[in-house]
Design an enzyme around this catalytic site. Structure first.
Site, short mmCIF file in Angstrom:
data_model
loop_
_atom_site.label_atom_id
_atom_site.label_comp_id
_atom_site.label_asym_id
_atom_site.label_seq_id
_atom_site.Cartn_x
_atom_site.Cartn_y
_atom_site.Cartn_z
N GLY A 215 17.05 10.54 9.16
CA GLY A 215 17.97 9.73 9.94
C GLY A 215 18.15 10.28 11.34
N GLY A 217 20.30 11.91 14.44
CA GLY A 217 21.46 12.77 14.63
C GLY A 217 21.05 14.22 14.83
N GLU A 238 12.73 4.91 8.06
CA GLU A 238 13.09 3.69 8.77
C GLU A 238 12.90 3.87 10.27
OE1 GLU A 238 17.10 2.99 7.54
OE2 GLU A 238 17.96 4.33 9.05
N LEU A 313 30.26 11.27 8.21
CA LEU A 313 31.41 11.65 9.02
C LEU A 313 32.48 12.34 8.18
CD1 LEU A 313 31.76 8.33 11.05
CD2 LEU A 313 30.88 10.51 11.90
#
Length: 431
Positions: A215, A217, A238, A313
């Protein structure tokens, strides 16, 4: 009529292309840099000429003038996933939001649950056979192309021609607009000591020959930076970004040991540098596919030793992940996190990692909490969670009882919050 003649026939200015729009149309726009700036700038300039237009998109990267609370009755953004351009509008309520698993968005479009009257998308130059490549964002856009009344492509020579199921033929196109501006670049996030510590824990658990989904980040990229000495890694993801490009250049990624689509990297959208976009161009080792292919948990899970690395988060003691909101306030979206957690759980030898710094706001708030803040959107459920990694260690929750989970999560919390978390766990009858 030749494909070149069709091209000339359909070529027009961005302003003229807007004549294809009707009031109340729903326009589908690809993820990130797949958005067509000439078309969306033209629509922004003429937005008061329309009523009820909606633009559906994941992760806009430019804040076009139509992001305007004063003109939402004319043109309104509808978020599938919030980004910097759309987040404030989501907080204030003048941008709407459609929640969905990323993998299921093409099906929602095909079934008419998400409208797709018009497609606006960036595209590569046409090849000699009449095909354009939507290399920057095949995602849900290919499903919309098949459904839409009008397909308008912004053709830019800087857009790579990628292989895979990401091609649109000139016969499917209603209008073409040409532009030549450099593609938007999105740099790597900043990586600090906390991210590095988390990255090392994860990297140490990744075996040679694993297939990666990474992902976006700082922490996922911190993992990537520590994998350059690995061997024969594969990519089924993805998003393809510069972190993955670093692994390829180091020789860590070969895709040779992939048992599903061996020798091929697959992704559904690209987000990174000009160097990355050049890498995509006619690369036989890379394919861009719609997201119902890349993110389908069954298909992605066919990769043995699939490793999924995603951030959250906030996470509670049972392992529920609030990855897309701060309490009830929207921040991002579900995206593909749940898709790939489930895929890794299906995979033979697969590992799903949720990475999270133990604290926020200069160590004043624990991100590991007894229960999620009221109103938090749950992105990954307690039933799907596998590994949780903070800078203080690794908690493995899959197959564990509620009591065991609480103990594991408290052990990787910041030391300043462990006593408080223990007391709260006792009140919740978890300990």
């Amino acid at each position: 009529m030749s494909v070149q003649d069709l091209y000339k026939q359909k070529l027009r200015s961005a302003a003229d292309a807007l004549t294809l729009l009707r009031n109340d149309d729903f326009i589908i726009v690809p993820t990130g840099v797949g958005e067509p700036p000439a078309l969306l700038n033209a629509l922004s300039e003429q937005r008061r000429s329309f009523r009820g237009i909606k633009i559906g998109q994941i992760l806009p990267v430019r804040k076009f003038a139509y992001f305007d609370p004063e003109t939402v009755d004319h043109v309104r953004h509808v978020a599938f996933f919030y980004g910097g351009a759309s987040r404030q509008g989501g907080k204030e309520g003048w941008i709407d939001f459609i929640p969905s698993y990323f993998s299921e968005m093409p099906a929602l479009i095909e079934r008419g649950l998400i409208p797709a009257d018009v497609v606006f998308a960036m595209a590569s130059p046409m090849d000699s056979h009449g095909y354009f490549s939507l290399s920057l964002g095949a995602d849900y856009t290919m499903a919309a192309v098949a459904k839409a009344r009008a397909v308008v492509l912004e053709v830019n020579p800087n857009v790579p021609f990628a292989f895979g199921n990401c091609h649109v033929h000139i016969s499917q196109v209603s209008a073409l607009v040409e532009s030549s501006d450099p593609l938007q670049e999105v740099g790597l996030p900043k990586i600090g000591p906390v991210q590095q510590a988390i990255g090392k824990y994860v990297a140490d658990m990744i075996d040679d020959g694993s297939t990666l989904q990474i992902g976006y980040g700082g922490i996922p990229d911190a993992v990537v930076m520590q994998l350059t000495a690995k061997r024969d890694l594969g990519i089924h993801t993805e998003m393809i970004g510069d972190g993955i490009l670093t692994l390829i250049e180091s020789g860590a990624v070969t895709n040779r040991r992939k048992n599903y689509l061996p020798g091929k990297m697959v992704a559904t959208f690209a987000l990174g540098s000009q160097k990355l976009y050049r890498f995509l161009d006619r690369n036989p080792g890379l394919e861009m596919h719609p997201v119902d292919f890349t993110n389908d948990p069954y298909l992605a899970g066919k990769n043995d030793k699939l490793v999924a690395i995603n951030a959250t988060l906030q996470i509670d003691l049972l392992g529920q992940c609030g990855s897309e909101s701060l309490g009830p306030t929207p921040y991002s979206g579900t995206g593909g996190q749940s898709d790939f957690v489930r895929a890794a759980n299906r995979s033979l030898g697969g590992k799903a990692f949720i990475v999270v710094p133990s604290t926020a706001k200069d160590d004043s708030i624990s991100r590991i909490v007894p229960t999620l803040t009221p109103g938090t959107h749950v992105s990954t459920s307690k039933n799907d969670i596998n590994y949780v990694v903070s800078e203080y260690g690794v908690a493995q929750l899959r197959g564990k009882s509620a009591k065991q989970r609480a103990q594991e999560m408290i052990a990787i919390a910041h030391p300043s919050f462990r006593a408080e978390l223990t007391e709260q766990a006792k009140k919740l009858k978890l300990l």
